[in-house]
Design an enzyme around this catalytic site. Sequence first.
Site, PDB file in Angstrom:
ATOM      1  N   GLY A  16      30.590  53.117  81.168  1.00  0.00           N
ATOM      2  CA  GLY A  16      30.878  51.760  81.837  1.00  0.00           C
ATOM      3  C   GLY A  16      31.608  50.693  81.276  1.00  0.00           C
ATOM      4  O   GLY A  16      31.031  49.443  81.220  1.00  0.00           O
ATOM      5  N   ARG A  19      33.784  46.599  82.811  1.00  0.00           N
ATOM      6  CA  ARG A  19      33.510  45.312  83.146  1.00  0.00           C
ATOM      7  C   ARG A  19      32.274  44.832  82.125  1.00  0.00           C
ATOM      8  O   ARG A  19      31.748  45.517  81.734  1.00  0.00           O
ATOM      9  CB  ARG A  19      33.361  44.824  84.643  1.00  0.00           C
ATOM     10  CG  ARG A  19      31.942  45.445  85.036  1.00  0.00           C
ATOM     11  CD  ARG A  19      31.602  45.445  86.640  1.00  0.00           C
ATOM     12  NE  ARG A  19      30.136  45.326  86.906  1.00  0.00           N
ATOM     13  CZ  ARG A  19      29.710  45.482  88.049  1.00  0.00           C
ATOM     14  NH1 ARG A  19      30.650  45.377  89.157  1.00  0.00           N
ATOM     15  NH2 ARG A  19      28.367  45.566  88.224  1.00  0.00           N
ATOM     16  N   SER A  41      33.089  54.834  86.477  1.00  0.00           N
ATOM     17  CA  SER A  41      32.487  55.700  87.664  1.00  0.00           C
ATOM     18  C   SER A  41      33.300  55.615  88.941  1.00  0.00           C
ATOM     19  O   SER A  41      33.682  56.485  89.329  1.00  0.00           O
ATOM     20  CB  SER A  41      30.970  55.535  87.931  1.00  0.00           C
ATOM     21  OG  SER A  41      30.755  54.259  87.983  1.00  0.00           O
ATOM     22  N   ASP A  67      30.706  60.247  86.184  1.00  0.00           N
ATOM     23  CA  ASP A  67      29.460  59.686  86.567  1.00  0.00           C
ATOM     24  C   ASP A  67      28.381  60.016  85.590  1.00  0.00           C
ATOM     25  O   ASP A  67      28.398  61.357  85.122  1.00  0.00           O
ATOM     26  CB  ASP A  67      28.881  60.125  88.008  1.00  0.00           C
ATOM     27  CG  ASP A  67      27.720  59.636  88.426  1.00  0.00           C
ATOM     28  OD1 ASP A  67      26.902  59.227  87.426  1.00  0.00           O
ATOM     29  OD2 ASP A  67      27.345  59.850  89.355  1.00  0.00           O
ATOM     30  N   TYR A 159      13.761  49.962  85.764  1.00  0.00           N
ATOM     31  CA  TYR A 159      14.412  49.554  84.891  1.00  0.00           C
ATOM     32  C   TYR A 159      13.992  49.576  83.805  1.00  0.00           C
ATOM     33  O   TYR A 159      14.448  50.010  82.697  1.00  0.00           O
ATOM     34  CB  TYR A 159      15.212  48.295  85.331  1.00  0.00           C
ATOM     35  CG  TYR A 159      16.308  47.683  84.574  1.00  0.00           C
ATOM     36  CD1 TYR A 159      17.535  48.050  84.500  1.00  0.00           C
ATOM     37  CD2 TYR A 159      15.981  46.799  83.666  1.00  0.00           C
ATOM     38  CE1 TYR A 159      18.608  47.650  83.716  1.00  0.00           C
ATOM     39  CE2 TYR A 159      16.986  46.115  82.754  1.00  0.00           C
ATOM     40  CZ  TYR A 159      18.220  46.721  82.886  1.00  0.00           C
ATOM     41  OH  TYR A 159      19.229  46.204  82.071  1.00  0.00           O
ATOM     42  N   LYS A 163      14.687  51.695  80.358  1.00  0.00           N
ATOM     43  CA  LYS A 163      15.277  51.120  79.039  1.00  0.00           C
ATOM     44  C   LYS A 163      14.172  51.487  78.242  1.00  0.00           C
ATOM     45  O   LYS A 163      14.785  51.372  76.757  1.00  0.00           O
ATOM     46  CB  LYS A 163      15.422  49.696  79.393  1.00  0.00           C
ATOM     47  CG  LYS A 163      16.530  49.305  80.434  1.00  0.00           C
ATOM     48  CD  LYS A 163      17.835  49.909  79.894  1.00  0.00           C
ATOM     49  CE  LYS A 163      19.135  49.272  80.621  1.00  0.00           C
ATOM     50  NZ  LYS A 163      20.372  50.041  80.053  1.00  0.00           N
TER      51      LYS A 163
END
Length: 251
Positions: A16, A19, A41, A67, A159, A163
């Site tokens: 990733g 950005r 991706s 991906d 999320y 994490k």
Amino acid sequence: MCCAKPLNEQVAIVTGGGRGIGRGICLKLAELGATVIVNYSRSQSAADEVIQQITTAGGKAMAIGFDVASPDQVDEGFKKVMDEFKRIDILVNNAGIAIDSLAMRMKTEDWQKQIEVNLSGPFYCSRAAIKTMIKARYGRIVNISSVIGEMGNAGQSAYASSKAGLIGMTKSLAKELASRGVTVNAVTPGFIATEMTATMTEDNKNKLLEQIPLARLGEVSDLVEAVAFFTLPGAGYMTGQILGVNGGLHM
Ligand code: NAD
């Protein structure tokens, strides 16, 4: 002798990387001398811009699309890197998504997507990288977890779970790989100003700022030094560590 950089001759993959935080990490590792593989991706053009910026500054970089949630694509991507560069010294598992929803309304597919990208993704990528690292008896894996994985947050059960799971994975892989010269650490960012946090309402932002002792959101530049630190040859006596970069939000 001038200008030997600490990551010269090393190859780093950043997932990733097109950005936000990932982009900042790519630029930092390139500045430290690494050849940077910028994973994307969907948006190859964003990754290409990062490559352009690195090469203009005299560094080396290559974009690679896969991906992280697809084990086959991950294996294929890492094979391409090995074919081209013959080594992988650093892996930064940065790719991540957040789909906020109260548990009662959370769609099953949104739960699964977050676990797949944020937790399975780093596993698939680590599995693909460690074969090479173990052979070389050297490697640095840095996982980008989150303060939410440490504190929890209403509306972020998936999320936070992904994490927090990543923290468990970091410690397990650290124990598994220590004897092979591979370190595995995690950074837990607080709220960093990127596209991921751009959708927060002013009201939510103000409430949050009241809880942050340093009284501001973090910038990508606040985070990249901590990530870079774990990738350095000199950080070899640190493994299984979780480093918070959160303005004091969680201690
Ligand atoms: P971002 O949305 O700007 O960037 C995420 C990147 O991951 C994008 O480039 C995106 O294309 C990529 N990505 C998403 N799904 C992918 C997939 N399946 N395969 C490959 N790449 C994929 O977000 P960001 O703020 O830069 O976040 C980067 C990381 O930092 C994430 O893991 C995020 O959870 C974590 N984080 C961010 C914050 C924050 O406040 N911004 C706080 C804590 C942790």
